[in-house]
Design a protein around this motif. Structure first.
Motif, PDB file in Angstrom:
ATOM      1  N   LEU A 188      -5.610   0.851   6.953  1.00  0.00           N
ATOM      2  CA  LEU A 188      -5.610   2.273   6.626  1.00  0.00           C
ATOM      3  C   LEU A 188      -4.191   2.786   6.425  1.00  0.00           C
ATOM      4  CD1 LEU A 188      -8.236   3.582   9.215  1.00  0.00           C
ATOM      5  CD2 LEU A 188      -8.567   3.320   6.743  1.00  0.00           C
ATOM      6  N   PRO A 189      -3.948   3.561   5.374  1.00  0.00           N
ATOM      7  CA  PRO A 189      -2.623   4.173   5.184  1.00  0.00           C
ATOM      8  C   PRO A 189      -2.300   5.110   6.345  1.00  0.00           C
ATOM      9  CG  PRO A 189      -3.927   4.271   3.162  1.00  0.00           C
ATOM     10  CD  PRO A 189      -4.857   3.831   4.252  1.00  0.00           C
ATOM     11  N   PRO A 190      -1.049   5.451   6.555  1.00  0.00           N
ATOM     12  CA  PRO A 190      -0.638   6.272   7.716  1.00  0.00           C
ATOM     13  C   PRO A 190      -1.343   7.621   7.804  1.00  0.00           C
ATOM     14  CG  PRO A 190       1.266   5.313   6.643  1.00  0.00           C
ATOM     15  CD  PRO A 190       0.092   5.017   5.755  1.00  0.00           C
ATOM     16  N   THR A 191      -1.684   8.215   6.663  1.00  0.00           N
ATOM     17  CA  THR A 191      -2.248   9.570   6.671  1.00  0.00           C
ATOM     18  C   THR A 191      -3.754   9.606   6.489  1.00  0.00           C
ATOM     19  OG1 THR A 191      -1.820   9.751   4.287  1.00  0.00           O
ATOM     20  CG2 THR A 191      -0.107  10.547   5.791  1.00  0.00           C
ATOM     21  N   GLU A 192      -4.404   8.443   6.515  1.00  0.00           N
ATOM     22  CA  GLU A 192      -5.836   8.414   6.272  1.00  0.00           C
ATOM     23  C   GLU A 192      -6.582   7.790   7.434  1.00  0.00           C
ATOM     24  OE1 GLU A 192      -7.039   6.800   2.571  1.00  0.00           O
ATOM     25  OE2 GLU A 192      -5.458   7.782   1.422  1.00  0.00           O
ATOM     26  N   GLY A 193      -7.870   8.134   7.519  1.00  0.00           N
ATOM     27  CA  GLY A 193      -8.735   7.520   8.512  1.00  0.00           C
ATOM     28  C   GLY A 193      -8.503   8.051   9.912  1.00  0.00           C
ATOM     29  N   THR A 194      -9.288   7.523  10.838  1.00  0.00           N
ATOM     30  CA  THR A 194      -9.218   7.968  12.229  1.00  0.00           C
ATOM     31  C   THR A 194      -7.957   7.476  12.919  1.00  0.00           C
ATOM     32  OG1 THR A 194     -11.622   7.853  12.305  1.00  0.00           O
ATOM     33  CG2 THR A 194     -10.473   7.983  14.410  1.00  0.00           C
ATOM     34  N   GLU A 244       0.829  -1.210   0.000  1.00  0.00           N
ATOM     35  CA  GLU A 244       0.000   0.000   0.000  1.00  0.00           C
ATOM     36  C   GLU A 244       0.864   1.261   0.000  1.00  0.00           C
ATOM     37  OE1 GLU A 244      -2.945   0.166   3.109  1.00  0.00           O
ATOM     38  OE2 GLU A 244      -3.076  -2.018   3.170  1.00  0.00           O
ATOM     39  N   LEU A 245       1.923   1.226   0.787  1.00  0.00           N
ATOM     40  CA  LEU A 245       2.796   2.394   0.888  1.00  0.00           C
ATOM     41  C   LEU A 245       3.507   2.668  -0.441  1.00  0.00           C
ATOM     42  CD1 LEU A 245       4.390   1.815   4.411  1.00  0.00           C
ATOM     43  CD2 LEU A 245       2.394   3.201   3.830  1.00  0.00           C
ATOM     44  N   VAL A 246       3.917   1.591  -1.097  1.00  0.00           N
ATOM     45  CA  VAL A 246       4.614   1.746  -2.368  1.00  0.00           C
ATOM     46  C   VAL A 246       3.649   2.124  -3.482  1.00  0.00           C
ATOM     47  CG1 VAL A 246       5.984   0.534  -4.118  1.00  0.00           C
ATOM     48  CG2 VAL A 246       6.439   0.146  -1.685  1.00  0.00           C
ATOM     49  N   ARG A 247       2.461   1.506  -3.465  1.00  0.00           N
ATOM     50  CA  ARG A 247       1.470   1.740  -4.517  1.00  0.00           C
ATOM     51  C   ARG A 247       0.096   1.944  -3.862  1.00  0.00           C
ATOM     52  NH1 ARG A 247       1.839   0.934  -9.935  1.00  0.00           N
ATOM     53  NH2 ARG A 247      -0.100   0.596 -11.100  1.00  0.00           N
ATOM     54  N   PRO A 248      -0.279   3.156  -3.533  1.00  0.00           N
ATOM     55  CA  PRO A 248      -1.554   3.420  -2.844  1.00  0.00           C
ATOM     56  C   PRO A 248      -2.782   2.903  -3.591  1.00  0.00           C
ATOM     57  CG  PRO A 248      -0.147   5.359  -2.781  1.00  0.00           C
ATOM     58  CD  PRO A 248       0.524   4.389  -3.696  1.00  0.00           C
ATOM     59  N   ALA A 249      -2.702   2.722  -4.903  1.00  0.00           N
ATOM     60  CA  ALA A 249      -3.851   2.238  -5.672  1.00  0.00           C
ATOM     61  C   ALA A 249      -4.255   0.829  -5.268  1.00  0.00           C
ATOM     62  CB  ALA A 249      -3.525   2.273  -7.164  1.00  0.00           C
ATOM     63  N   VAL A 250      -3.366   0.123  -4.562  1.00  0.00           N
ATOM     64  CA  VAL A 250      -3.686  -1.233  -4.095  1.00  0.00           C
ATOM     65  C   VAL A 250      -4.941  -1.225  -3.228  1.00  0.00           C
ATOM     66  CG1 VAL A 250      -2.893  -3.088  -2.558  1.00  0.00           C
ATOM     67  CG2 VAL A 250      -1.341  -2.113  -4.261  1.00  0.00           C
ATOM     68  N   VAL A 251      -5.103  -0.188  -2.411  1.00  0.00           N
ATOM     69  CA  VAL A 251      -6.262  -0.117  -1.518  1.00  0.00           C
ATOM     70  C   VAL A 251      -7.557  -0.051  -2.331  1.00  0.00           C
ATOM     71  CG1 VAL A 251      -7.399   1.191   0.310  1.00  0.00           C
ATOM     72  CG2 VAL A 251      -4.913   0.983   0.289  1.00  0.00           C
ATOM     73  N   ASP A 252      -7.632   0.849  -3.312  1.00  0.00           N
ATOM     74  CA  ASP A 252      -8.830   0.971  -4.135  1.00  0.00           C
ATOM     75  C   ASP A 252      -9.122  -0.316  -4.891  1.00  0.00           C
ATOM     76  OD1 ASP A 252      -9.324   3.572  -3.357  1.00  0.00           O
ATOM     77  OD2 ASP A 252      -8.168   4.440  -5.012  1.00  0.00           O
ATOM     78  N   ARG A 253      -8.082  -1.021  -5.269  1.00  0.00           N
ATOM     79  CA  ARG A 253      -8.265  -2.219  -6.095  1.00  0.00           C
ATOM     80  C   ARG A 253      -8.711  -3.421  -5.300  1.00  0.00           C
ATOM     81  NH1 ARG A 253      -9.882  -5.114  -9.050  1.00  0.00           N
ATOM     82  NH2 ARG A 253      -9.109  -5.982 -11.002  1.00  0.00           N
ATOM     83  N   PHE A 254      -8.294  -3.524  -4.037  1.00  0.00           N
ATOM     84  CA  PHE A 254      -8.531  -4.758  -3.287  1.00  0.00           C
ATOM     85  C   PHE A 254      -9.307  -4.581  -1.981  1.00  0.00           C
ATOM     86  CE2 PHE A 254      -4.747  -5.617  -5.870  1.00  0.00           C
ATOM     87  CZ  PHE A 254      -5.129  -6.791  -6.506  1.00  0.00           C
ATOM     88  N   GLU A 255      -9.694  -3.373  -1.611  1.00  0.00           N
ATOM     89  CA  GLU A 255     -10.468  -3.195  -0.383  1.00  0.00           C
ATOM     90  C   GLU A 255     -11.844  -3.829  -0.528  1.00  0.00           C
ATOM     91  OE1 GLU A 255     -11.052   0.968   0.185  1.00  0.00           O
ATOM     92  OE2 GLU A 255     -11.922   1.257  -1.796  1.00  0.00           O
ATOM     93  N   MET A 256     -12.492  -4.067   0.614  1.00  0.00           N
ATOM     94  CA  MET A 256     -13.843  -4.613   0.574  1.00  0.00           C
ATOM     95  C   MET A 256     -14.814  -3.525   0.129  1.00  0.00           C
ATOM     96  SD  MET A 256     -16.179  -6.755   0.766  1.00  0.00           S
ATOM     97  CE  MET A 256     -17.956  -6.537   0.740  1.00  0.00           C
ATOM     98  N   LEU A 257     -15.535  -3.804  -0.944  1.00  0.00           N
ATOM     99  CA  LEU A 257     -16.525  -2.875  -1.492  1.00  0.00           C
ATOM    100  C   LEU A 257     -17.621  -3.690  -2.137  1.00  0.00           C
ATOM    101  CD1 LEU A 257     -17.545  -0.053  -2.346  1.00  0.00           C
ATOM    102  CD2 LEU A 257     -16.089  -0.259  -4.378  1.00  0.00           C
ATOM    103  N   GLY A 258     -18.851  -3.450  -1.695  1.00  0.00           N
ATOM    104  CA  GLY A 258     -19.958  -4.219  -2.240  1.00  0.00           C
ATOM    105  C   GLY A 258     -20.419  -3.718  -3.596  1.00  0.00           C
ATOM    106  N   ALA A 259     -20.785  -2.435  -3.666  1.00  0.00           N
ATOM    107  CA  ALA A 259     -21.326  -1.900  -4.913  1.00  0.00           C
ATOM    108  C   ALA A 259     -21.101  -0.402  -4.975  1.00  0.00           C
ATOM    109  CB  ALA A 259     -22.813  -2.222  -5.028  1.00  0.00           C
TER     110      ALA A 259
END
Length: 311
Positions: A148-154, A92-107
């Motif tokens: 969550l990446p270091p700079t995102e989320g609570t 994730e740190l090297v390629r942040p797009a990994v989160v968008d590609r593989f996170e849990m998302l229903g629709a």
């Protein structure tokens, strides 16, 4: 006379059955064959040959826990799971797009401007679907290895730090009792249980984290303690704090993922703990795990069909 005596002496020489050129006067206490010093293996009485030692190891019944798992001193699976989570985080740190590609998302709908839009069953051609509804079923599991990446989320980097500490603390205890195969099945089914409940209740949420699986391990720890007759005072405080965190964190985390993991983990461990002993125990435990997996697949398929039809 001298020649005849020499022949008799030479014919009486015994050699190792594994090394015919090596003279030997020691016999294996199990098969009674001659063995040389390099083939001798210490036994309770005398020595045994390597073949008999291997045969004896195969015939010895492996010690197992109350839940049917093989006893192992090193929680290998827990360490591997922690390693996989850390590797995914580094990706994730090297390629942040990994989160968008593989996170849990229903629709969700992705617009022509690259923006994310709420799901609608009817949408114009310039939009396209994203998530499990678009056939990305792998998100149900891959999201449980992202954080969550270091700079995102609570929580930022504390998200993976807390989850890995919890996995290390609880996972080692649970794995030691369940054995590696049962433990891995429990972890993965708990992770899937969390993702499935997210899909059913909040299909538009973006979720990451191993929390669902860890809540499943927490439920397993509680069920195991009751089955083993442990002192429940400390265990009750633990499960009470887990449930309290489930409620308090509902405003900043995915309570659906936590609850889904808790329910799935509890169900699987009940099967582990109370399956009838004997030759059918493993079959019953495997059948419950397979049944839960089938149920989750059916629920996901039904929810996807409902989302596509606009129900």
């Amino acid at each position: 006379m001298e020649s005849e005596s020499a022949e008799t002496t030479e014919s009486d020489v015994t050699t190792c059955y594994r090394h015919p050129k090596v003279e030997s006067h020691v016999r294996c206490t199990r098969c009674d064959r001659h063995i040389c010093p390099s083939c001798m293996r210490e036994a309770s009485v005398g020595h045994q040959c390597p073949e008999c030692v291997r045969e004896g190891a195969r015939s010895v019944r492996q010690a197992r826990t109350v839940f049917g798992g093989r006893i192992s001193a090193v929680p290998v699976v827990t360490y591997v799971l922690i390693g996989l989570n850390v590797l995914a985080y580094l990706a994730e740190l090297v390629r942040p797009a990994v989160v968008d590609r593989f996170e849990m998302l229903g629709a969700e709908l992705l617009g022509p401007d690259g923006g994310h839009y709420y799901w609608q069953s009817a949408y114009s051609p310039e939009f396209h679907a994203s998530g499990v509804v678009d056939g990305e079923w792998y998100r149900l599991l891959t999201g449980a290895f992202l954080h969550l990446p270091p700079t995102e989320g609570t929580f930022g980097i504390a998200h993976i730090a807390m989850n890995m500490f919890s996995l290390w603390s609880i996972g080692r205890v649970v794995e030691t009792q369940l054995g590696r195969v049962r433990y891995l099945a429990l972890y993965l089914l708990s992770a899937l249980g969390g993702s499935v409940l997210v899909l059913l209740i909040a299909p538009g949420d973006h979720t990451v984290g191993a929390s669902g699986a860890i809540f499943g391990l927490g439920a397993a720890y509680y069920v195991m303690a009751r089955r083993l007759g442990s002192d429940m005072r400390a265990v009750n405080r633990f499960i009470g704090s887990l449930l309290l965190w489930l409620v308090l964190s509902a405003f900043v985390t995915s309570w659906q993922g936590h609850l889904g993991g808790l329910l799935a983990g509890g169900l699987v461990t009940l099967a582990y703990a109370y399956a009838p002993r004997g030759s059918r125990r493993t079959l019953v435990q495997a059948a419950v795990c397979a049944g839960l997996l089938v149920l989750m697949v059916v629920l996901v398929a039904g929810k996807v069909a409902a989302l596509k039809s606009g129900a």
